[in-house]
Design a protein around this motif. Structure first.
Motif, PDB file in Angstrom:
ATOM      1  N   ALA A 251     -32.799  18.869 -29.223  1.00  7.35           N
ATOM      2  CA  ALA A 251     -33.314  18.623 -27.877  1.00  7.35           C
ATOM      3  C   ALA A 251     -34.321  17.490 -27.951  1.00  7.35           C
ATOM      4  CB  ALA A 251     -33.967  19.877 -27.304  1.00  7.35           C
ATOM      5  N   LEU A 252     -34.372  16.692 -26.909  1.00  8.15           N
ATOM      6  CA  LEU A 252     -35.257  15.532 -26.893  1.00  8.15           C
ATOM      7  C   LEU A 252     -36.198  15.613 -25.698  1.00  8.15           C
ATOM      8  CD1 LEU A 252     -35.916  12.800 -28.258  1.00  8.15           C
ATOM      9  CD2 LEU A 252     -34.265  11.745 -26.697  1.00  8.15           C
ATOM     10  N   VAL A 253     -37.488  15.479 -25.991  1.00  8.43           N
ATOM     11  CA  VAL A 253     -38.532  15.461 -24.965  1.00  8.43           C
ATOM     12  C   VAL A 253     -39.232  14.111 -25.037  1.00  8.43           C
ATOM     13  CG1 VAL A 253     -40.714  16.492 -24.219  1.00  8.43           C
ATOM     14  CG2 VAL A 253     -38.842  17.959 -25.006  1.00  8.43           C
ATOM     15  N   ILE A 254     -39.256  13.406 -23.920  1.00  7.72           N
ATOM     16  CA  ILE A 254     -39.903  12.094 -23.853  1.00  7.72           C
ATOM     17  C   ILE A 254     -40.964  12.133 -22.762  1.00  7.72           C
ATOM     18  CG2 ILE A 254     -39.584   9.640 -23.381  1.00  7.72           C
ATOM     19  CD1 ILE A 254     -36.800   9.824 -24.501  1.00  7.72           C
ATOM     20  N   ASP A 255     -42.182  11.794 -23.132  1.00  9.22           N
ATOM     21  CA  ASP A 255     -43.311  11.803 -22.192  1.00  9.22           C
ATOM     22  C   ASP A 255     -43.416  13.142 -21.466  1.00  9.22           C
ATOM     23  OD1 ASP A 255     -43.822   9.183 -22.942  1.00  9.22           O
ATOM     24  OD2 ASP A 255     -42.613   8.343 -21.325  1.00  9.22           O
ATOM     25  N   GLY A 256     -43.164  14.212 -22.199  1.00 12.43           N
ATOM     26  CA  GLY A 256     -43.304  15.560 -21.652  1.00 12.43           C
ATOM     27  C   GLY A 256     -42.114  16.063 -20.868  1.00 12.43           C
ATOM     28  N   LYS A 257     -41.070  15.238 -20.706  1.00 12.38           N
ATOM     29  CA  LYS A 257     -39.904  15.621 -19.920  1.00 12.38           C
ATOM     30  C   LYS A 257     -38.711  15.887 -20.833  1.00 12.38           C
ATOM     31  CE  LYS A 257     -41.268  12.776 -15.938  1.00 12.38           C
ATOM     32  NZ  LYS A 257     -40.854  11.674 -15.020  1.00 12.38           N
ATOM     33  N   VAL A 258     -37.963  16.934 -20.508  1.00 12.56           N
ATOM     34  CA  VAL A 258     -36.738  17.242 -21.246  1.00 12.56           C
ATOM     35  C   VAL A 258     -35.643  16.301 -20.753  1.00 12.56           C
ATOM     36  CG1 VAL A 258     -35.062  19.010 -21.838  1.00 12.56           C
ATOM     37  CG2 VAL A 258     -37.439  19.660 -21.374  1.00 12.56           C
ATOM     38  N   VAL A 259     -35.097  15.501 -21.658  1.00 13.93           N
ATOM     39  CA  VAL A 259     -34.084  14.527 -21.243  1.00 13.93           C
ATOM     40  C   VAL A 259     -32.696  14.854 -21.781  1.00 13.93           C
ATOM     41  CG1 VAL A 259     -35.781  12.681 -20.999  1.00 13.93           C
ATOM     42  CG2 VAL A 259     -34.595  12.969 -23.172  1.00 13.93           C
ATOM     43  N   ALA A 260     -32.612  15.640 -22.847  1.00 16.28           N
ATOM     44  CA  ALA A 260     -31.300  15.961 -23.414  1.00 16.28           C
ATOM     45  C   ALA A 260     -31.436  17.177 -24.319  1.00 16.28           C
ATOM     46  CB  ALA A 260     -30.735  14.781 -24.207  1.00 16.28           C
ATOM     47  N   ALA A 261     -30.391  17.979 -24.355  1.00 17.85           N
ATOM     48  CA  ALA A 261     -30.341  19.123 -25.272  1.00 17.85           C
ATOM     49  C   ALA A 261     -28.887  19.524 -25.439  1.00 17.85           C
ATOM     50  CB  ALA A 261     -31.161  20.299 -24.741  1.00 17.85           C
ATOM     51  N   ALA A 262     -28.494  19.807 -26.666  1.00 17.94           N
ATOM     52  CA  ALA A 262     -27.093  20.152 -26.924  1.00 17.94           C
ATOM     53  C   ALA A 262     -26.985  20.932 -28.219  1.00 17.94           C
ATOM     54  CB  ALA A 262     -26.230  18.891 -26.996  1.00 17.94           C
ATOM     55  N   GLU A 263     -25.954  21.756 -28.281  1.00 19.67           N
ATOM     56  CA  GLU A 263     -25.677  22.542 -29.474  1.00 19.67           C
ATOM     57  C   GLU A 263     -24.645  21.834 -30.347  1.00 19.67           C
ATOM     58  OE1 GLU A 263     -25.251  26.887 -28.035  1.00 19.67           O
ATOM     59  OE2 GLU A 263     -25.479  25.622 -26.258  1.00 19.67           O
ATOM     60  N   GLU A 264     -24.793  21.963 -31.639  1.00 15.61           N
ATOM     61  CA  GLU A 264     -23.915  21.280 -32.579  1.00 15.61           C
ATOM     62  C   GLU A 264     -22.464  21.717 -32.428  1.00 15.61           C
ATOM     63  OE1 GLU A 264     -23.462  18.570 -35.994  1.00 15.61           O
ATOM     64  OE2 GLU A 264     -24.846  18.833 -34.292  1.00 15.61           O
ATOM     65  N   GLU A 265     -22.232  22.969 -32.043  1.00 17.61           N
ATOM     66  CA  GLU A 265     -20.858  23.455 -31.912  1.00 17.61           C
ATOM     67  C   GLU A 265     -20.046  22.644 -30.919  1.00 17.61           C
ATOM     68  OE1 GLU A 265     -20.740  27.487 -30.375  1.00 17.61           O
ATOM     69  OE2 GLU A 265     -20.927  26.731 -28.320  1.00 17.61           O
ATOM     70  N   ARG A 266     -20.702  22.060 -29.929  1.00 16.20           N
ATOM     71  CA  ARG A 266     -19.976  21.306 -28.908  1.00 16.20           C
ATOM     72  C   ARG A 266     -19.398  20.011 -29.477  1.00 16.20           C
ATOM     73  NH1 ARG A 266     -21.838  23.484 -24.000  1.00 16.20           N
ATOM     74  NH2 ARG A 266     -22.510  25.615 -24.496  1.00 16.20           N
ATOM     75  N   PHE A 267     -19.967  19.559 -30.572  1.00 18.86           N
ATOM     76  CA  PHE A 267     -19.496  18.333 -31.223  1.00 18.86           C
ATOM     77  C   PHE A 267     -18.578  18.657 -32.402  1.00 18.86           C
ATOM     78  CE2 PHE A 267     -23.513  17.608 -29.185  1.00 18.86           C
ATOM     79  CZ  PHE A 267     -23.415  16.348 -28.612  1.00 18.86           C
ATOM     80  N   SER A 268     -18.987  19.620 -33.222  1.00 17.37           N
ATOM     81  CA  SER A 268     -18.221  19.946 -34.429  1.00 17.37           C
ATOM     82  C   SER A 268     -17.006  20.805 -34.127  1.00 17.37           C
ATOM     83  CB  SER A 268     -19.117  20.687 -35.427  1.00 17.37           C
ATOM     84  OG  SER A 268     -19.444  21.989 -34.950  1.00 17.37           O
ATOM     85  N   ARG A 269     -17.011  21.489 -32.952  1.00 21.52           N
ATOM     86  CA  ARG A 269     -15.949  22.404 -32.522  1.00 21.52           C
ATOM     87  C   ARG A 269     -15.854  23.621 -33.434  1.00 21.52           C
ATOM     88  NH1 ARG A 269     -16.337  21.963 -28.053  1.00 21.52           N
ATOM     89  NH2 ARG A 269     -14.393  23.082 -27.683  1.00 21.52           N
ATOM     90  N   ARG A 270     -16.955  23.989 -34.043  1.00 21.97           N
ATOM     91  CA  ARG A 270     -17.045  25.196 -34.861  1.00 21.97           C
ATOM     92  C   ARG A 270     -17.944  26.183 -34.133  1.00 21.97           C
ATOM     93  NH1 ARG A 270     -19.796  25.543 -40.891  1.00 21.97           N
ATOM     94  NH2 ARG A 270     -19.262  27.733 -41.333  1.00 21.97           N
ATOM     95  N   LYS A 271     -17.420  27.345 -33.781  1.00 24.39           N
ATOM     96  CA  LYS A 271     -18.149  28.311 -32.969  1.00 24.39           C
ATOM     97  C   LYS A 271     -19.496  28.645 -33.603  1.00 24.39           C
ATOM     98  CE  LYS A 271     -18.127  31.303 -29.465  1.00 24.39           C
ATOM     99  NZ  LYS A 271     -18.117  30.860 -28.059  1.00 24.39           N
ATOM    100  N   HIS A 272     -20.548  28.548 -32.806  1.00 24.37           N
ATOM    101  CA  HIS A 272     -21.930  28.785 -33.237  1.00 24.37           C
ATOM    102  C   HIS A 272     -22.425  27.754 -34.251  1.00 24.37           C
ATOM    103  CE1 HIS A 272     -22.301  32.449 -30.961  1.00 24.37           C
ATOM    104  NE2 HIS A 272     -21.242  32.965 -31.550  1.00 24.37           N
ATOM    105  N   GLY A 273     -21.645  26.718 -34.502  1.00 22.16           N
ATOM    106  CA  GLY A 273     -22.094  25.665 -35.408  1.00 22.16           C
ATOM    107  C   GLY A 273     -21.961  26.016 -36.869  1.00 22.16           C
ATOM    108  N   LYS A 274     -22.319  27.243 -37.219  1.00 19.96           N
ATOM    109  CA  LYS A 274     -22.227  27.735 -38.593  1.00 19.96           C
ATOM    110  C   LYS A 274     -22.553  29.216 -38.569  1.00 19.96           C
ATOM    111  CE  LYS A 274     -27.046  26.643 -39.734  1.00 19.96           C
ATOM    112  NZ  LYS A 274     -27.953  25.997 -40.685  1.00 19.96           N
ATOM    113  N   ARG A 275     -22.302  29.896 -39.661  1.00 23.35           N
ATOM    114  CA  ARG A 275     -22.706  31.284 -39.796  1.00 23.35           C
ATOM    115  C   ARG A 275     -24.142  31.341 -40.336  1.00 23.35           C
ATOM    116  NH1 ARG A 275     -21.665  34.765 -37.189  1.00 23.35           N
ATOM    117  NH2 ARG A 275     -21.728  36.429 -38.736  1.00 23.35           N
ATOM    118  N   PRO A 276     -24.907  32.388 -39.988  1.00 23.34           N
ATOM    119  CA  PRO A 276     -26.316  32.464 -40.407  1.00 23.34           C
ATOM    120  C   PRO A 276     -26.467  32.958 -41.843  1.00 23.34           C
ATOM    121  CG  PRO A 276     -25.771  34.363 -39.065  1.00 23.34           C
ATOM    122  CD  PRO A 276     -24.544  33.485 -39.061  1.00 23.34           C
TER     123      PRO A 276
END
Length: 549
Positions: free
Chosen positions: A16-41
């Protein structure tokens, strides 16, 4: 100030990216890697960083890694004791701690140009707390964090006053409501740290007849904490393997644990209200995704409002860590603008994807009207609009839509997604019509994090979204914040008299939610869906799917 937040230690890696106190972007890795939950814990996965999500956040803002003022990592290995000290006796914690300590170097490798000295460790539950207390619209609030585990705790209770966190209580491991629920998830044949929502759904089919036995094993302590003793679930119902059929005993066990969880959470909420007197309670941590419990907290605690972070699980700690460090650096942070913080595409970019796919498509005068027409004819629509959602809920940007007026559509939607048939699907409802149809839960309810009772006269009109217990997990649609979705449902209402549509996530079983146009086209091509509405364009299936009578 430019602060990048990172979650990587357990599961659901995110940035997630915060610039000058404002949230401008946030994303989960699974949406890019196409692996559910990104990885196992698992301990040996702790080195993996959300490289793709982080790179996208920076690209979205047009900045380079070397331009960051800080990177906030949502785990502090210095606070982590030995496996014996935690009481969990997990030897993998040694590896997990070592990998966390090396996170600055891992991130510098993943983001060339980043100075590893800019990486700051943030206590896991403080990151969770900030994702709720600092992201909520109400600047002053009480906060509860409950999950499986952090460094050495599983819970935080506190308050935010003028943006500053005061910690009032924390429950040390091994006691953990989250791990207790995870153990039950595994006992019922589901995937731990993934399928807990299935247990919540199963609980609706049972009766809490084991509540008496569980009351001493799971209990609040009256000082802001709780105890969770070791539970032998086989005393109540036999352990299930993956895919094995559950029985009434299993449903009753799920109902008993769910009810006891709710009771303890209400006790914890009452305690933090006694300490703070705040009107608003904010919630985060994986346990806060339990919408049945959230509704009971609102109904039975003294708080007037309950606000839940839509990315309440570990993914949300990326946002919370960034907000926390931004405040430490002197920024006045702002509430999050909504959950649509992920990737989006222009109309021209979407059309290029369609042309590359060499697929027939149309650009109707109004995509909302075109979709409403298909839904009114009992078609299923894949809906891909705007920026993707941050968190596990489809909130009208990456959704599968259907008519709620046919009982057979529940089975039909679960078949499309390859899901268990006992699981419910949710409704989207016009905000102004919601009080006529739904009660008990809060309205507005924009993030689908509470359950509502369906009015008796509406149960037969919207059977697809009415769960076995007479409730529905609603999302209210405000014309100010979601004008396109509101227009689509309004058009559907003109055709059917029903201001509600079925909404479930645009994905199939075991896969992350669709995120980019390629994902949408692949999902549409492999599932029996009648129409893909992607930006202003529609793609129709040449041969219509069979519809129930």
């Amino acid at each position: 100030m430019k602060v990048l937040g990172i979650n990587a230690i357990y599961h659901d890696p995110a940035a997630a990216l915060v610039i000058d106190g404002k949230v401008v972007a946030a994303a989960e890795e699974e949406r890019f890697s196409r692996r559910k939950h990104g990885k196992r814990p698992l301990p040996w996965s702790a080195w993996e960083q959300p490289e793709l999500a982080a790179a996208w956040c920076l690209a979205e803002a047009g900045i380079r890694p070397e331009e960051l003022d800080a990177v906030a990592y949502s785990f502090d290995p210095a606070l982590m004791g030995t496996p014996e000290e935690s009481g969990l006796n997990d030897p993998g914690d040694v590896m997990r701690k070592q990998y966390a300590e090396m996170a600055p170097e891992f991130l510098a490798h993943a983001l060339p140009g980043l100075d590893p000295a800019k990486v700051r460790f943030v206590k896991h539950h403080v990151a969770h707390a900030a994702s709720a207390g600092k992201a909520a619209p109400q600047r002053d609030n009480a906060v509860l964090v409950l999950d499986g585990r952090g460094e050495a705790h599983s819970h935080l209770a506190g308050r935010y006053v003028d943006g500053q966190l005061e910690v009032l209580a924390g429950q040390a491991l091994p006691h953990s409501l989250g791990l207790m629920y995870e153990d039950l998830t595994a006992h019922l044949g589901f995937l731990r740290s993934s399928d807990e929502f299935k247990v919540m759904a199963m609980a609706s089919y049972g009766k809490p007849r084991f509540l008496g036995e569980l009351s001493e094993l799971i209990r609040a302590t009256g000082d802001g904490g709780f105890r969770t003793e070791q539970i032998d679930y086989t005393e109540f119902a036999p352990r299930l393997g993956k895919g094995e059929q559950w029985t009434a005993d299993h449903a009753d066990l799920a109902a008993s644990v769910q009810t006891r969880l709710e009771e303890v959470l209400v006790d914890l909420a009452r305690w933090v209200h006694e300490q703070t007197g705040e009107k608003t309670l904010t919630l985060a941590g994986g346990t806060a995704l339990n919408c049945v419990a959230n509704t009971r907290i609102l109904a039975e605690s003294p708080f007037e409002e309950v606000w839940v972070q839509p990315a309440a699980g570990d993914a949300g700690t990326a946002l919370g860590a960034a907000l926390h460090v931004a405040a430490e650096l002197g920024e006045t942070t702002e509430p999050m603008p909504g959950a649509a913080l992920g990737r989006g595409w222009s109309d021209d970019e979407i059309e290029q994807w369609l042309q590359t796919a060499a697929i027939d498509y149309e650009r109707p005068d109004d995509v909302a009207e075109a979709v409403a027409e298909v839904l009114a004819d009992n078609g299923i629509v894949a809906w891909f609009q705007g920026r993707s959602e941050y968190g596990p809920r489809a909130l009208g940007h990456r959704s599968l839509l259907a008519h709620p007026g046919y009982e057979a559509n529940l089975e039909r939607m679960n078949d499309v997604k390859g899901r268990e048939q006992f699981r419910p699907v949710a409704p989207m409802v016009l905000l102004e019509k919601a009080p006529e149809i739904f009660s008990r839960g809060p309205i507005p309810s924009p993030y689908m994090l509470f359950v509502h009772d369906v009015a008796p006269e509406w149960k037969d009109r919207i059977p697809t979204v009415t769960h076995v217990d007479g409730t529905a997990r609603i999302q209210t649609i405000d014309p100010e914040t979601e004008p396109l979705v509101h227009r689509m449902i309004s058009s559907f209402e003109r055709r059917t008299g029903v201001p509600v549509v079925v909404n479930t996530s645009l994905n199939t079983a075991g896969r992350p939610m669709v995120d980019d146009p390629r994902d949408a086209l692949e999902c549409f091509g492999s599932a029996p869906v009648d129409l893909l509405a992607i930006g202003p364009f529609v793609v129709r299936r040449p041969k219509a799917t069979a519809r129930p009578a």
